[in-house]
Design a protein around this motif. Structure first.
Motif, PDB file in Angstrom:
ATOM      1  N   THR A   1       0.803  -1.224   0.000  1.00 51.96           N
ATOM      2  CA  THR A   1       0.000   0.000   0.000  1.00 51.96           C
ATOM      3  C   THR A   1       0.835   1.273   0.000  1.00 51.96           C
ATOM      4  O   THR A   1       0.294   2.365  -0.082  1.00 51.96           O
ATOM      5  CB  THR A   1      -0.929   0.026   1.229  1.00 51.96           C
ATOM      6  OG1 THR A   1      -0.134  -0.044   2.426  1.00 51.96           O
ATOM      7  CG2 THR A   1      -1.891  -1.157   1.202  1.00 51.96           C
ATOM      8  N   GLY A   2       2.160   1.156   0.133  1.00 51.86           N
ATOM      9  CA  GLY A   2       2.996   2.348   0.092  1.00 51.86           C
ATOM     10  C   GLY A   2       2.997   2.981  -1.283  1.00 51.86           C
ATOM     11  O   GLY A   2       2.844   2.288  -2.299  1.00 51.86           O
ATOM     12  N   LYS A   3       3.209   4.271  -1.354  1.00 59.52           N
ATOM     13  CA  LYS A   3       3.139   4.984  -2.636  1.00 59.52           C
ATOM     14  C   LYS A   3       4.174   4.464  -3.620  1.00 59.52           C
ATOM     15  O   LYS A   3       3.853   4.100  -4.750  1.00 59.52           O
ATOM     16  CB  LYS A   3       3.327   6.484  -2.396  1.00 59.52           C
ATOM     17  CG  LYS A   3       2.194   7.132  -1.617  1.00 59.52           C
ATOM     18  CD  LYS A   3       2.462   8.619  -1.396  1.00 59.52           C
ATOM     19  CE  LYS A   3       1.344   9.259  -0.582  1.00 59.52           C
ATOM     20  NZ  LYS A   3       1.610  10.701  -0.329  1.00 59.52           N
ATOM     21  N   ALA A   4       5.436   4.462  -3.214  1.00 59.41           N
ATOM     22  CA  ALA A   4       6.494   4.038  -4.132  1.00 59.41           C
ATOM     23  C   ALA A   4       6.380   2.556  -4.458  1.00 59.41           C
ATOM     24  O   ALA A   4       6.504   2.142  -5.616  1.00 59.41           O
ATOM     25  CB  ALA A   4       7.860   4.341  -3.520  1.00 59.41           C
ATOM     26  N   THR A   5       6.123   1.744  -3.448  1.00 63.64           N
ATOM     27  CA  THR A   5       6.039   0.307  -3.664  1.00 63.64           C
ATOM     28  C   THR A   5       4.846  -0.042  -4.531  1.00 63.64           C
ATOM     29  O   THR A   5       4.948  -0.825  -5.469  1.00 63.64           O
ATOM     30  CB  THR A   5       5.928  -0.436  -2.317  1.00 63.64           C
ATOM     31  OG1 THR A   5       7.001  -0.021  -1.483  1.00 63.64           O
ATOM     32  CG2 THR A   5       5.976  -1.926  -2.523  1.00 63.64           C
ATOM     33  N   ARG A   6       3.720   0.574  -4.228  1.00 67.58           N
ATOM     34  CA  ARG A   6       2.514   0.278  -5.000  1.00 67.58           C
ATOM     35  C   ARG A   6       2.702   0.672  -6.462  1.00 67.58           C
ATOM     36  O   ARG A   6       2.237  -0.019  -7.367  1.00 67.58           O
ATOM     37  CB  ARG A   6       1.311   1.015  -4.400  1.00 67.58           C
ATOM     38  CG  ARG A   6      -0.021   0.612  -5.033  1.00 67.58           C
ATOM     39  CD  ARG A   6      -1.196   1.299  -4.327  1.00 67.58           C
ATOM     40  NE  ARG A   6      -2.460   0.919  -4.916  1.00 67.58           N
ATOM     41  CZ  ARG A   6      -3.133  -0.180  -4.603  1.00 67.58           C
ATOM     42  NH1 ARG A   6      -2.643  -1.010  -3.712  1.00 67.58           N
ATOM     43  NH2 ARG A   6      -4.297  -0.459  -5.175  1.00 67.58           N
ATOM     44  N   GLY A   7       3.399   1.760  -6.694  1.00 61.78           N
ATOM     45  CA  GLY A   7       3.636   2.175  -8.063  1.00 61.78           C
ATOM     46  C   GLY A   7       4.457   1.175  -8.852  1.00 61.78           C
ATOM     47  O   GLY A   7       4.309   1.060 -10.064  1.00 61.78           O
ATOM     48  N   LYS A   8       5.317   0.426  -8.147  1.00 61.10           N
ATOM     49  CA  LYS A   8       6.135  -0.561  -8.830  1.00 61.10           C
ATOM     50  C   LYS A   8       5.413  -1.887  -9.019  1.00 61.10           C
ATOM     51  O   LYS A   8       5.696  -2.642  -9.938  1.00 61.10           O
ATOM     52  CB  LYS A   8       7.432  -0.798  -8.036  1.00 61.10           C
ATOM     53  CG  LYS A   8       8.351   0.425  -8.005  1.00 61.10           C
ATOM     54  CD  LYS A   8       9.583   0.139  -7.170  1.00 61.10           C
ATOM     55  CE  LYS A   8      10.497   1.354  -7.113  1.00 61.10           C
ATOM     56  NZ  LYS A   8      11.686   1.118  -6.269  1.00 61.10           N
ATOM     57  N   VAL A   9       4.496  -2.193  -8.120  1.00 61.14           N
ATOM     58  CA  VAL A   9       3.851  -3.498  -8.150  1.00 61.14           C
ATOM     59  C   VAL A   9       2.519  -3.461  -8.884  1.00 61.14           C
ATOM     60  O   VAL A   9       2.088  -4.430  -9.466  1.00 61.14           O
ATOM     61  CB  VAL A   9       3.642  -4.021  -6.708  1.00 61.14           C
ATOM     62  CG1 VAL A   9       2.920  -5.353  -6.713  1.00 61.14           C
ATOM     63  CG2 VAL A   9       4.980  -4.148  -6.018  1.00 61.14           C
ATOM     64  N   MET A  10       1.858  -2.318  -8.874  1.00 62.26           N
ATOM     65  CA  MET A  10       0.538  -2.223  -9.468  1.00 62.26           C
ATOM     66  C   MET A  10       0.608  -1.441 -10.779  1.00 62.26           C
ATOM     67  O   MET A  10       1.380  -0.510 -10.917  1.00 62.26           O
ATOM     68  CB  MET A  10      -0.427  -1.514  -8.511  1.00 62.26           C
ATOM     69  CG  MET A  10      -0.416  -2.075  -7.101  1.00 62.26           C
ATOM     70  SD  MET A  10      -1.185  -3.693  -6.977  1.00 62.26           S
ATOM     71  CE  MET A  10      -2.905  -3.210  -6.937  1.00 62.26           C
ATOM     72  N   ALA A  11      -0.190  -1.847 -11.726  1.00 60.11           N
ATOM     73  CA  ALA A  11      -0.269  -1.138 -13.001  1.00 60.11           C
ATOM     74  C   ALA A  11      -1.737  -0.924 -13.340  1.00 60.11           C
ATOM     75  O   ALA A  11      -2.472  -1.885 -13.541  1.00 60.11           O
ATOM     76  CB  ALA A  11       0.421  -1.940 -14.109  1.00 60.11           C
ATOM     77  N   GLY A  12      -2.165   0.337 -13.383  1.00 59.64           N
ATOM     78  CA  GLY A  12      -3.554   0.638 -13.705  1.00 59.64           C
ATOM     79  C   GLY A  12      -4.541   0.062 -12.729  1.00 59.64           C
ATOM     80  O   GLY A  12      -5.659  -0.297 -13.096  1.00 59.64           O
ATOM     81  N   GLY A  13      -4.133  -0.061 -11.457  1.00 59.70           N
ATOM     82  CA  GLY A  13      -5.034  -0.599 -10.444  1.00 59.70           C
ATOM     83  C   GLY A  13      -5.043  -2.101 -10.365  1.00 59.70           C
ATOM     84  O   GLY A  13      -5.697  -2.673  -9.496  1.00 59.70           O
ATOM     85  N   ALA A  14      -4.346  -2.776 -11.266  1.00 51.28           N
ATOM     86  CA  ALA A  14      -4.293  -4.240 -11.246  1.00 51.28           C
ATOM     87  C   ALA A  14      -2.866  -4.690 -10.970  1.00 51.28           C
ATOM     88  O   ALA A  14      -1.916  -3.937 -11.130  1.00 51.28           O
ATOM     89  CB  ALA A  14      -4.774  -4.806 -12.582  1.00 51.28           C
ATOM     90  N   CYS A  15      -2.724  -5.930 -10.563  1.00 59.08           N
ATOM     91  CA  CYS A  15      -1.397  -6.461 -10.273  1.00 59.08           C
ATOM     92  C   CYS A  15      -0.659  -6.777 -11.567  1.00 59.08           C
ATOM     93  O   CYS A  15      -1.244  -7.274 -12.527  1.00 59.08           O
ATOM     94  CB  CYS A  15      -1.520  -7.731  -9.432  1.00 59.08           C
ATOM     95  SG  CYS A  15      -2.255  -7.445  -7.813  1.00 59.08           S
ATOM     96  N   ASP A  16       0.611  -6.492 -11.588  1.00 64.32           N
ATOM     97  CA  ASP A  16       1.469  -6.776 -12.734  1.00 64.32           C
ATOM     98  C   ASP A  16       2.010  -8.200 -12.585  1.00 64.32           C
ATOM     99  O   ASP A  16       2.854  -8.453 -11.722  1.00 64.32           O
ATOM    100  CB  ASP A  16       2.616  -5.764 -12.771  1.00 64.32           C
ATOM    101  CG  ASP A  16       3.553  -5.993 -13.951  1.00 64.32           C
ATOM    102  OD1 ASP A  16       3.517  -7.086 -14.542  1.00 64.32           O
ATOM    103  OD2 ASP A  16       4.320  -5.069 -14.270  1.00 64.32           O
ATOM    104  N   PRO A  17       1.566  -9.159 -13.407  1.00 65.68           N
ATOM    105  CA  PRO A  17       1.963 -10.559 -13.209  1.00 65.68           C
ATOM    106  C   PRO A  17       3.470 -10.764 -13.272  1.00 65.68           C
ATOM    107  O   PRO A  17       4.029 -11.517 -12.474  1.00 65.68           O
ATOM    108  CB  PRO A  17       1.254 -11.298 -14.350  1.00 65.68           C
ATOM    109  CG  PRO A  17       0.144 -10.403 -14.769  1.00 65.68           C
ATOM    110  CD  PRO A  17       0.613  -9.008 -14.518  1.00 65.68           C
ATOM    111  N   GLU A  18       4.138 -10.094 -14.204  1.00 64.60           N
ATOM    112  CA  GLU A  18       5.579 -10.296 -14.338  1.00 64.60           C
ATOM    113  C   GLU A  18       6.318  -9.859 -13.080  1.00 64.60           C
ATOM    114  O   GLU A  18       7.229 -10.538 -12.600  1.00 64.60           O
ATOM    115  CB  GLU A  18       6.103  -9.519 -15.545  1.00 64.60           C
ATOM    116  CG  GLU A  18       7.591  -9.702 -15.779  1.00 64.60           C
ATOM    117  CD  GLU A  18       8.087  -8.965 -17.005  1.00 64.60           C
ATOM    118  OE1 GLU A  18       9.319  -8.865 -17.181  1.00 64.60           O
ATOM    119  OE2 GLU A  18       7.240  -8.483 -17.783  1.00 64.60           O
TER     120      GLU A  18
END
Length: 526
Positions: free
Chosen positions: A436-453
């Motif tokens: 839920t952190g800003k920087a971390t979420r930006g790296k893990v989430m893409a367009g509100g969905a999880c980035d599988p890769e």
């Protein structure tokens, strides 16, 4: 670069019953013994049981005249020189029978790194279970599945539940399979594992109505958790005919008590012919199961002590795949597998609040110093262990695993070459929506969905770092965290764990480790 060795076994040359000239056999046998000795002295372990050497000598003895013996010797020499790369971590040899595959498994270079795994999954009982799993998943036998539904929790907690479910399945005569309702949010273990004994992916999707109750935390009280564990969750028709749900999510106390006393033979006893026992769990009880009066003999037949049950269950389900090996084998696992060094593993888990704010606070002047202050007892404990157990001239390696990248960098700055850790990777939770952190979420989430890769890469690092920690001789871990506990259980050692709580004023007594049973009962269990 790590060298991977692989033998390709061929058939022995057959000839007449006439023996080869004694001098030739003697010379060739002595030559094979020399090769075996050289390899052993070079720390390669794949000939320590001498099975290949015995086969070679037998082949020469069965050869006929001198020309046949020479041809047999040439074939064996070619086999000995067969050097290749193991695809992922499984040894892939077309046309080999099960016994030959088992012989090749002894040559797996992963086992040179993780020697403790050589003790696992060689018993006749486990081989019988592999056959049962095969006939059930292929449809040759009526379906009796234990379907593990992945909860949205961390990798170590999911793994702990999964290994316990493996033994539940084995003891009840069911084929273990796994189903992921949302593989992007919670990546399956196939992102980081190859399946060494059998494919435990569930063959078809489950209807949402079957696992929907696992997605909500509906069971708050002890009695409700106990009832859920007993399978009293009601499913809608027609699913109630073939499915029954067992909810162990966050149910440490009732699950542990139940698995320590239940007779799993034919489970569930009320419906022994049930096709699908659907289980959700992020808790473990392999220690309790191994000491369960109904099943102690079963674990003896598996050749397992209670301390080894979790470790061998893991290696039955997972071998790190090629990508995990690429990330960890050479620079991390290699130094930690040195049998002559003293390795001390340190795991500091601050919790999700720090994990989610860690990247956002990078570079704050006092942030790293405050984390180092909190972690000081862990480093003091490691220093005390080093002082107590190292010998003059011995290399000492500390391996640090933490959910704070800032702590890892600060510790590396302080302890230098002695400390092995990842100073680059961000702290990211393997359960995507837990970030839920800003920087971390930006790296893990893409367009509100999880980035599988990206979530798969997080899974690979989680598994690789846990296995790295398992290679330590001693473990200084956070009592409230599951990752350190699982790694210590994977070490194959006991009486080597020191559990600390964040905020403690001092380190540890290096001569007084936590009892294996207590470690197994803390937190999410083992």
């Amino acid at each position: 670069m790590m060298t991977h060795l692989r033998f390709s076994h061929g058939g022995s040359t057959r000839g007449t019953t006439q023996a080869a000239p004694p001098n030739l056999i003697t010379l060739l046998t002595l030559g094979l013994l020399c090769v075996n000795t050289i390899i052993l002295l070079s720390d390669h372990q794949w000939l320590t049981d001498n099975r290949w050497l015995k086969q070679a000598v037998h082949t020469l003895e069965q050869a006929g005249d001198s020309s046949q013996a020479s041809a047999a010797a040439a074939e064996l020499a070619a086999q000995a020189a067969s050097i290749g790369v193991i695809a992922g971590s499984s040894i892939q040899q077309a046309g080999l029978d099960d016994q030959q595959q088992l012989s090749l498994a002894a040559a797996d270079p992963l086992m040179d790194l993780f020697q403790q795994a050589r003790r696992c999954n060689n018993s006749p009982l486990m081989q019988q279970y592999r056959q049962l799993h095969s006939v059930m998943t292929s449809g040759e036998a009526p379906p009796r599945f234990l379907v593990s539904v992945a909860p949205e929790t961390g990798m170590a907690e999911r793994l702990t539940g999964l290994v316990t479910q493996l033994y539940m399945a084995l003891l009840s005569g069911r084929a273990l399979t796994a189903f992921h309702p949302d593989p992007d949010a919670v990546p399956p273990f196939s992102a980081a594992c190859e399946y060494p004994l059998f494919n435990w992916s569930h063959p078809q999707p489950l209807a949402r109505a079957v696992y929907a109750p696992l997605l909500a935390d509906d069971y708050q009280t002890y009695a409700q958790r106990r009832d859920a564990a007993a399978g009293l969750q009601v499913l809608p028709q027609p699913y109630d005919e073939s499915y029954q749900l067992f909810n162990f999510i966050n149910a440490t106390a009732p699950m542990t008590a139940w698995l320590g006393t239940v007779n799993l033979t034919g489970w569930p006893q009320e419906r022994p012919g049930l096709a699908h026992a659907v289980v959700g769990s992020n808790r473990g009880a392999t220690w309790k199961l191994a000491n369960n009066a109904y099943h102690t003999d079963d674990f003896w037949r598996l050749s397992l002590r209670p301390e080894e049950a979790f470790m061998c269950g893991f290696w039955a389900l997972c071998q790190p795949n090629a990508e995990v090996q690429r990330l960890y084998a050479r620079n991390v696992w290699g130094p930690l597998a040195d049998p002559h060094a003293l390795k001390i593993g340190i795991q500091v888990r601050f919790g999700d609040e720090v994990l989610n704010s860690d990247a956002d606070r990078e570079g704050e002047p006092k942030y790293g110093a405050s984390l180092m202050s909190l972690a000081t007892p862990f480093f003091e404990c490691a220093a005390a262990i080093e002082s107590a157990y190292s010998v003059p001239g011995q290399a000492v390696v500390w391996y640090l695993l933490s959910d704070s990248s800032e702590l890892r960098r600060a510790a590396k700055d302080k302890f230098g070459d002695k400390l092995l850790t990842d100073t680059e990777g961000p702290a990211v939770h393997s359960s995507c929506r837990a970030n839920t952190g800003k920087a971390t979420r930006g790296k893990v989430m893409a367009g509100g969905a999880c980035d599988p890769e990206l979530t798969q890469r997080v899974m690979q690092h989680a598994l690789g770092s846990m296995l790295a920690l398992s290679l330590a001789d001693f473990h200084v871990i956070t009592e409230a965290s599951q990752l350190g506990r699982a790694a210590a259980a994977l070490s194959g050692k006991w009486n080597n764990v020191h559990e600390l709580t964040l905020g403690e004023a001092s380190g540890c007594d290096p001569y007084t480790g936590a009892h294996s049973m207590m470690v197994a009962l803390h937190g999410a269990g083992i």
